[in-house]
Scaffold this active site. Structure first.
Site, short mmCIF file in Angstrom:
data_model
loop_
_atom_site.label_atom_id
_atom_site.label_comp_id
_atom_site.label_asym_id
_atom_site.label_seq_id
_atom_site.Cartn_x
_atom_site.Cartn_y
_atom_site.Cartn_z
N THR A 97 0.82 -1.21 0.00
CA THR A 97 0.00 0.00 0.00
C THR A 97 0.86 1.26 0.00
OG1 THR A 97 -1.77 -1.14 1.13
CG2 THR A 97 -1.74 1.25 1.34
N THR A 173 2.40 -4.29 4.55
CA THR A 173 2.43 -4.44 6.02
C THR A 173 2.26 -5.88 6.48
OG1 THR A 173 0.04 -4.13 6.15
CG2 THR A 173 1.43 -2.15 6.35
N ASP A 174 1.57 -6.72 5.67
CA ASP A 174 1.20 -8.06 6.18
C ASP A 174 2.41 -8.86 6.62
OD1 ASP A 174 -1.73 -8.86 4.13
OD2 ASP A 174 -1.19 -7.13 5.36
N LYS A 252 2.74 -7.30 13.57
CA LYS A 252 1.52 -6.59 13.17
C LYS A 252 0.37 -7.20 13.99
CE LYS A 252 -1.47 -5.56 9.20
NZ LYS A 252 -1.67 -5.69 7.73
#
Ligand code: DAS
Length: 444
Positions: A97, A173-174, A252
């Site tokens: 993203t 981010t995952d 995360k």
């Protein structure tokens, strides 16, 4: 460069508009305001003023009133200017993203990779550092594998050897924390800061975190003497501070919050105040850039054993899972329950125990971590745990399961089995803390 001709959309004689126009859409029940985006046959796509997108069934629309037309403008890209007084950082794009930018013609989100794109997205960056960019990959991070880690590390090494003062890696981010841990183990010596930065919200949303995360990462590189790998993400829901998080202790913890990333069984290295730009260090024992050491001093070990698996135990597990993992891999990290338990104790589960014993006797490596995430495993509290230790299972203290997976793959990819078993329960890059303190449990 003239923008491409925008498709004219005609709904009725009264409504002629184009993608990118700001409009009011009237239906029987409502009036919606926003920007026309590329649509689908039956639906008109609208980016609402709050940044969210919606589709309105065309046959439910009474009228579309144009508020103002998107003016075709020449692309004015602000040149990425070079200022001698500023440090130079390399921004490596891998995708996710954070690599996105708004295409104002359509309102859609596309990726922009050049230094100019980045400065267009975050103009204040050019007041903090000189930037050069490199496109390493353009992928979502859920698809990353070890060969991507090698590609990223080799790009970092090349940039470091070219003399940059720091590197920012834009990343989805995952699996961002997996990549940060991998890079941390891979660089046995690095004398500049490598910050892995993601974004939970794309830059077309008013709540996007991409710009602030990038600015805080650049400020941290500009101002601090930190060397090594770390993560830079929002530290709270508001736009006040970013946290600089330890690469091998970060997870995360939320699917969408901007402060989803937290240090687990540890604390942040520092906070960067976005408003004052001040840096508050929470740690003093971080790896420092020795004065006068050239960026060129880099030692990279980039081997990975592909045959590694992470087995999360649960009630009613079939022994078939133990058979599959021990038959397919050279190393297994067990995400056990509590202090490191696995279903290996009752008569019914004894086959699981024997499968693990045979695997280890034949040269396999088994690391034990906990799905509690916080706290640490310990082999001497329960008899059942002693039995696992006695057959050669390696208890990994307070290491995160995913960090242990990456570490074991990296150890077996660069060292002998014996060396891997010796180093797995030892802290090499801060992945294990001496003891777990309440302050590192986030008061859970
Ligand atoms: N799919 C997510 C990823 O690439 C998008 C993001 O969060 O950056 O990790």
């Amino acid at each position: 460069m003239e923008r491409a001709q925008r498709k004219v959309l005609i709904l009725s004689a009264k409504s002629e508009f184009r993608e990118g126009d700001s409009v009011e859409v009237l239906t029987e029940e409502n009036t919606f305001r926003g920007t026309i985006m590329p649509g689908r046959e039956r639906f008109l796509s609208l980016k609402l003023n709050n940044g969210y997108n919606m589709g309105i069934e065309k046959d439910k629309i009474k009228e579309v009133r144009v508020i103002n037309r998107m003016k075709a403008v020449k692309e004015q890209k602000r040149p990425a200017r070079e200022r001698k007084s500023l440090k130079c950082i390399a921004v490596l794009h891998t995708g996710g993203t954070i690599a996105s930018k708004v295409n104002y013609e359509t309102g859609g989100v596309s990726a922009g990779f050049s230094a100019e794109d980045l400065i267009e997205l975050v103009p204040e960056l050019s007041d903090i550092v000189n930037i050069k960019t490199e496109l390493v990959s353009n992928m979502m991070s859920e698809d990353m594998n070890f060969s991507n880690y090698r590609k990223i590390a080799s790009a970092v090494k090349k940039q470091a050897e070219s003399g940059v003062d720091g590197v920012i890696i834009g990343h989805g981010t995952d699996t961002l924390a997996f990549t940060a841990a991998a890079l941390s183990f891979m660089f046995e010596k690095i004398s500049i800061p490598i910050l892995v930065v993601g974004s939970q919200r794309s830059s077309d949303r008013g709540s996007s975190d991409s710009a602030m995360n990038l600015v805080c990462a650049a400020e941290f590189i500009r101002q601090s003497d930190f060397a090594g790998v770390a993560v830079c993400m929002h530290s709270s829901l508001s736009d006040d501070k970013c946290a600089i998080l330890p690469a091998t202790k970060t997870r995360k913890l939320h699917t969408s919050r901007r402060d989803a990333f937290k240090a687990v069984n540890d604390k942040p290295i520092a906070f960067v105040d976005f408003v004052t730009r001040k840096i508050e260090f929470l740690k003093t024992d971080y790896h420092k850039r020795a004065p006068g050491v050239k960026s060129k001093d880099v030692a990279l070990q980039d081997g990975f054993e592909e045959g590694i698996g992470l087995l999360k135990v649960h009630p009613n597990m079939s022994k078939g899972l133990f058979e599959f993992f021990t038959g397919s891999y050279k190393g297994i990290i067990i995400e056990g329950t509590g202090m490191g338990h696995a279903p290996t104790n009752t008569e019914e589960n004894l086959p699981n125990f024997n499968i693990l014993k045979r695997f280890i006797d034949n040269g396999g490596v088994v690391g034990i971590t906990s799905q509690c995430i916080y706290g640490r495993v310990h082999p001497h509290i329960y008899t059942n745990l002693r039995r696992l230790e006695n057959i050669g299972c390696v208890f990994c203290e307070d290491m995160l399961p995913e960090t242990a997976l990456i570490k074991l793959a990296w150890l077996l990819g660069n060292y002998s089995r014996e060396k891997a078993v010796e180093l797995l329960p030892k802290s090499l890059r801060g992945e294990i803390t001496e003891r777990t303190t309440a302050e590192n449990d986030h008061g859970i």
